[in-house]
Design a protein around this motif. Structure first.
Motif, PDB file in Angstrom:
ATOM      1  N   UNK A 134      19.513 -36.250 -41.946  1.00 56.87           N
ATOM      2  CA  UNK A 134      18.905 -35.000 -41.462  1.00 56.87           C
ATOM      3  C   UNK A 134      17.641 -35.283 -40.661  1.00 56.87           C
ATOM      4  N   UNK A 135      17.592 -34.739 -39.451  1.00 57.74           N
ATOM      5  CA  UNK A 135      16.335 -34.791 -38.716  1.00 57.74           C
ATOM      6  C   UNK A 135      15.439 -33.706 -39.266  1.00 57.74           C
ATOM      7  N   UNK A 136      14.155 -33.965 -39.263  1.00 59.03           N
ATOM      8  CA  UNK A 136      13.264 -32.851 -39.577  1.00 59.03           C
ATOM      9  C   UNK A 136      12.088 -32.852 -38.609  1.00 59.03           C
ATOM     10  N   UNK A 137      11.614 -31.649 -38.399  1.00 62.43           N
ATOM     11  CA  UNK A 137      10.582 -31.475 -37.385  1.00 62.43           C
ATOM     12  C   UNK A 137       9.283 -32.133 -37.825  1.00 62.43           C
ATOM     13  N   UNK A 138       8.638 -32.821 -36.878  1.00 62.89           N
ATOM     14  CA  UNK A 138       7.324 -33.414 -37.150  1.00 62.89           C
ATOM     15  C   UNK A 138       6.297 -32.338 -37.495  1.00 62.89           C
ATOM     16  N   UNK A 139       6.565 -31.117 -37.042  1.00 62.78           N
ATOM     17  CA  UNK A 139       5.657 -30.003 -37.278  1.00 62.78           C
ATOM     18  C   UNK A 139       5.439 -29.742 -38.764  1.00 62.78           C
ATOM     19  N   UNK A 140       6.458 -30.109 -39.588  1.00 61.75           N
ATOM     20  CA  UNK A 140       6.350 -29.887 -41.022  1.00 61.75           C
ATOM     21  C   UNK A 140       5.196 -30.664 -41.629  1.00 61.75           C
ATOM     22  N   UNK A 141       4.840 -31.791 -40.980  1.00 62.32           N
ATOM     23  CA  UNK A 141       3.794 -32.634 -41.552  1.00 62.32           C
ATOM     24  C   UNK A 141       2.417 -31.990 -41.464  1.00 62.32           C
ATOM     25  N   UNK A 142       2.262 -31.004 -40.542  1.00 60.77           N
ATOM     26  CA  UNK A 142       0.951 -30.379 -40.397  1.00 60.77           C
ATOM     27  C   UNK A 142       0.551 -29.621 -41.673  1.00 60.77           C
ATOM     28  N   UNK A 143       1.365 -28.660 -42.139  1.00 57.21           N
ATOM     29  CA  UNK A 143       0.979 -27.992 -43.395  1.00 57.21           C
ATOM     30  C   UNK A 143       0.971 -28.939 -44.589  1.00 57.21           C
ATOM     31  N   UNK A 144       1.850 -29.944 -44.585  1.00 59.25           N
ATOM     32  CA  UNK A 144       1.904 -30.916 -45.679  1.00 59.25           C
ATOM     33  C   UNK A 144       0.555 -31.616 -45.840  1.00 59.25           C
ATOM     34  N   UNK A 145       0.061 -32.216 -44.743  1.00 57.85           N
ATOM     35  CA  UNK A 145      -1.221 -32.922 -44.846  1.00 57.85           C
ATOM     36  C   UNK A 145      -2.383 -31.954 -45.014  1.00 57.85           C
ATOM     37  N   UNK A 146      -2.268 -30.782 -44.384  1.00 56.17           N
ATOM     38  CA  UNK A 146      -3.324 -29.772 -44.536  1.00 56.17           C
ATOM     39  C   UNK A 146      -3.498 -29.412 -46.016  1.00 56.17           C
ATOM     40  N   UNK A 168       5.257 -27.780 -47.487  1.00 60.30           N
ATOM     41  CA  UNK A 168       4.782 -28.887 -48.319  1.00 60.30           C
ATOM     42  C   UNK A 168       5.827 -29.236 -49.375  1.00 60.30           C
ATOM     43  N   UNK A 169       6.311 -28.211 -50.079  1.00 60.18           N
ATOM     44  CA  UNK A 169       7.314 -28.442 -51.120  1.00 60.18           C
ATOM     45  C   UNK A 169       8.579 -29.034 -50.513  1.00 60.18           C
ATOM     46  N   UNK A 170       8.951 -28.543 -49.341  1.00 63.98           N
ATOM     47  CA  UNK A 170      10.161 -29.004 -48.661  1.00 63.98           C
ATOM     48  C   UNK A 170      10.062 -30.488 -48.337  1.00 63.98           C
ATOM     49  N   UNK A 171       8.903 -30.892 -47.795  1.00 65.08           N
ATOM     50  CA  UNK A 171       8.714 -32.309 -47.451  1.00 65.08           C
ATOM     51  C   UNK A 171       8.666 -33.186 -48.695  1.00 65.08           C
ATOM     52  N   UNK A 172       7.996 -32.704 -49.749  1.00 66.33           N
ATOM     53  CA  UNK A 172       7.918 -33.501 -50.982  1.00 66.33           C
ATOM     54  C   UNK A 172       9.325 -33.776 -51.501  1.00 66.33           C
ATOM     55  N   UNK A 173      10.180 -32.741 -51.446  1.00 66.79           N
ATOM     56  CA  UNK A 173      11.547 -32.897 -51.964  1.00 66.79           C
ATOM     57  C   UNK A 173      12.344 -33.925 -51.170  1.00 66.79           C
ATOM     58  N   UNK A 174      11.955 -34.183 -49.908  1.00 64.36           N
ATOM     59  CA  UNK A 174      12.689 -35.156 -49.090  1.00 64.36           C
ATOM     60  C   UNK A 174      12.162 -36.587 -49.246  1.00 64.36           C
TER      61      UNK A 174
END
Lengths: 259, 288
Positions: free
Chosen positions: A1-13, B98-104
Motif C-alpha cells: 500500500x502506498x500512503x501519502x507523505x502528508x500523513x506524516x505531518x499530523x503524526x509528527x505534529x 496519527x493512529x492510522x500511521x502507528x497501525x502501519x
C-alpha cells in the motif's frame, strides 16, 4: 500500500505537541536563575529547595497513604466483583453499574460524595478521600480483571466444581492463581490513578492536609515557580520509569505464557 | 419425594447462588453506598431550596430548573458544549492520521509509538496544564521566540483557544488509542482489494477504511468529549476569569456559593447532555 507523505505531518505534529511542553519543563528545572522563563545555566538548586519544602513532603506522604489504602480496597472488591460478574451472573445492568464510576465525569462523582459525606455528617479527611478513590479504582480493577477472565480457559474451574469444590474453594485454588497477573495490573493502575487524582480529592478532603495534586494546584495558582519545574521533572521520571517497567513486565509475562 | 434426576442439579444451582452472593455483594454494596445513594441525593436536591447558610432546606421548589434556562447559564452550557466539541473535532483530525500511521508501523516501532502517546498521560494532570502556562504566558517560550522574529509579545493565555489547547493536550491520547485499535483490526486485504479495483487512496479511505472504523471514531470522540465538557481545572488555569465552563459553575455552587440545590441542577444538566450523547453513540455504533 502506498500512503501519502502528508500523513506524516499530523503524526509528527502530535508527538511534538505532546513532548515540547514536557521538554521545556525539564530543561527549566535545571535553571540556575531565579526566573521561571529565561535559562541562565545549569544548577540543581531548585531540586534542593524542593526537598526542603515541608508542604510538598506532607502532600507526597498523604498521596501515598491515600493511594495505598484505596488500592487495597479497590483490588479486593474489584477482583471479587469481576469474578462475580464473569462467572455468577449474566446481568448487563450489573456490568454497567460496575463500570459507572469509571465512566461518569469525576466532577459528578466528587459532588455526589461530598453531598453524601455531609448527609451522614462524616468529618472529611484522608480516609474520606481514600474511600472515594477506591470507588473509581474498583471499577478499573474490575474491568482489567474481567478482560482476563473472559479470555481464560474455564475447564479447570469446571473440573474443580465437578469434583465437588464450592465457589470459594474453586476461587482460592484455581481462579485466583490464574488471575494474578491481571490483579497486579489492575492494582498498579488503581495506584497510579489515585496518585494523580485531583478533582475528587479536592472535594472530599475538607480542611485536612492536602494530597500532592492539591498542593501543586494551590502553588500553581500563586504563580509560576521553578520549584514546580523540578517537581514536574521528578514526577515525569517516576511515571516514565513505571510505565516502561510495566510494559517490560507485560512483555515478559506474555512471552512466558507462550512458552 | 425428589427423583434422582431432579436432585442432581440442585447443589450446582445452590453453589451458583452462594457464589453470586459471596463475590458480588461486597462490591455492589460499596457501589450502592458510595455511588447510587450519593447520586440519588444529588438528584433529590435539585427540587429543594438552599439553606440560608448553605446546606439544603427540604421544601419543594422548581426554581433551580427555572434558573437553568436563564440566558446566563444557558450561555455557559452552550459555551462548554462548543469548547468540548471543538476539542473533540481537532483531536479527531489530528488523532486519526496519527493512529492510522502507528497501525502501519513495523511491530517494534508500533509499541514504542503507542507507549510514547500514552506516556505524557501518566504524569500529573495539573503539571501538564502548568507546562502550557510556562510556554504561553507573557514572558514564556513562545513569546520570546516570536520576539526574536520581531513579533509580539502577544497575550496567548486566557482565551478559548488556550482552553482548547489544554484540553487537547490532556485528552488526545484518549482519542488515539481507540482509533488505533479500530484501524489495527482492519483486514489489509480489504484495502488491497479496493486499490486493485482501481480506487484511489482517498476513495479507499472514504469507502473502506473510514466506515469500518466508525465505532473507534465514536469511542474516541466520547472519551475526549466527556472529560472536556465537565472540566473546571483547565478553564480556570488557562482560561482566566472570563472563561467559565459548566464545571466551574458547579464547583462554585458547591464550594463557594454553597448553593447545593442549584449546583445539583447544573450537574443534572451536565449528566443529561452526556447521557444524550451516549444514546446517540450507541445508536450510531449499531448502525455502523
Amino acid at each position: 500500500m502506498r500512503r501519502s507523505k502528508l500523513l506524516y505531518v499530523p503524526f509528527w505534529a502530535t508527538y511534538v505537541f505532546l513532548y515540547l511542553p514536557i521538554a521545556v519543563l525539564v530543561v527549566m528545572s535545571f535553571n540556575s536563575g531565579e526566573s521561571a522563563y529565561t535559562y541562565e545555566g545549569f544548577s540543581l538548586k531548585w531540586y534542593g529547595e524542593l526537598a526542603a519544602d515541608e508542604r510538598i513532603r506532607t502532600g507526597l506522604v498523604n498521596t501515598l497513604i491515600v493511594a495505598a489504602g484505596s488500592t487495597a480496597i479497590a483490588t479486593v472488591l474489584g477482583t471479587l466483583l469481576a469474578v462475580g460478574l464473569a462467572r455468577h451472573t449474566r446481568s448487563k445492568t450489573l456490568d454497567a453499574l460496575a463500570l459507572m464510576p469509571a465512566v461518569l465525569p469525576d466532577l459528578v462523582l466528587a459532588i455526589g460524595l461530598l453531598v453524601f459525606y455531609s448527609a451522614i455528617q462524616l468529618t472529611l479527611g484522608l480516609y474520606s478521600v481514600t474511600l472515594a478513590h477506591a470507588l473509581f479504582s474498583m471499577a478499573f480493577v474490575a474491568a482489567v480483571v474481567r478482560t482476563r477472565l473472559t479470555g481464560a480457559d474455564t475447564s479447570l474451574e469446571e473440573a474443580s466444581r465437578d469434583l465437588g469444590a464450592g465457589p470459594v474453594v474453586t476461587f482460592m485454588k484455581i481462579t485466583l492463581p490464574q488471575l494474578t497477573p491481571g490483579i497486579v495490573a489492575g492494582a498498579l493502575l488503581a495506584f497510579t490513578l489515585s496518585l494523580d487524582e485531583f478533582v475528587i480529592a479536592f472535594f472530599t478532603i475538607g480542611n485536612a492536609e492536602p494530597t500532592l495534586p492539591i498542593v501543586i494546584y494551590s502553588m500553581v495558582r500563586f504563580g509560576v515557580t521553578p520549584k514546580i519545574n523540578a517537581l514536574a521533572a521528578i514526577l515525569l521520571l517516576v511515571s516514565f520509569t513505571a510505565v516502561i517497567a510495566g510494559q517490560r513486565m507485560t512483555r515478559i509475562g506474555e512471552s512466558r505464557a507462550q512458552d | 419425594m425428589k427423583s434422582e434426576a431432579k436432585a442432581r442439579p440442585a447443589p450446582r444451582v445452590r453453589g451458583r447462588r452462594l457464589g453470586a452472593f459471596v463475590f458480588l455483594s461486597p462490591g455492589l454494596t460499596y457501589l450502592l453506598v458510595l455511588l447510587l445513594v450519593p447520586l440519588a441525593l444529588v438528584l433529590s436536591y435539585t427540587v429543594f431550596q438552599r439553606g440560608r447558610f448553605g446546606g439544603v432546606v427540604h421544601e419543594f421548589t422548581a426554581e433551580n430548573f427555572t434558573r437553568l434556562i436563564d440566558p446566563l447559564y444557558l450561555g455557559v452550557l452552550g459555551g462548554s458544549l462548543r469548547t468540548a466539541a471543538l476539542t473533540t473535532l481537532i483531536a479527531l483530525l489530528v488523532g486519526y492520521p496519527t493512529a492510522y500511521l502507528i497501525a502501519q508501523l513495523p511491530s517494534r516501532w508500533k509499541t514504542i509509538a503507542l507507549v510514547a502517546i500514552v506516556l505524557p498521560f501518566w504524569t500529573n494532570f495539573i503539571i501538564r496544564v502548568y507546562a502550557w502556562i510556562m510556554l504561553l504566558s507573557g514572558p514564556g517560550l513562545v513569546n520570546s521566540a516570536l520576539g526574536k522574529l520581531g513579533l509580539g509579545p502577544y497575550e496567548l493565555l486566557y482565551n478559548q483557544g488556550t482552553i482548547v489547547t489544554g484540553l487537547l493536550y490532556s485528552y488526545l491520547p484518549l482519542m488515539v488509542l481507540p482509533l488505533y485499535s479500530a484501524v489495527e483490526r482492519l483486514d489489509p486485504q480489504l484495502r488491497e482489494a479496493s486499490a486493485n479495483l482501481g480506487a484511489s487512496a482517498f476513495t479507499t479511505f472514504r469507502k473502506v477504511t473510514l466506515p469500518l472504523t466508525v465505532p473507534g471514531v465514536l469511542t474516541g470522540c466520547l472519551f475526549v468529549f466527556v472529560p472536556s465538557f465537565g472540566n473546571f481545572v483547565i478553564p480556570e488555569m488557562l482560561g482566566g476569569s472570563k472563561s467559565t465552563m459548566v464545571g466551574n459553575l458547579i464547583r462554585d455552587q458547591f464550594l463557594k456559593a454553597r448553593d447545593w440545590p442549584f449546583g445539583s441542577a447544573l450537574a443534572l444538566a451536565l449528566i443529561a447532555v452526556l447521557v444524550a450523547l451516549l444514546v446517540v453513540q450507541a445508536w450510531a455504533a449499531r448502525r455502523a
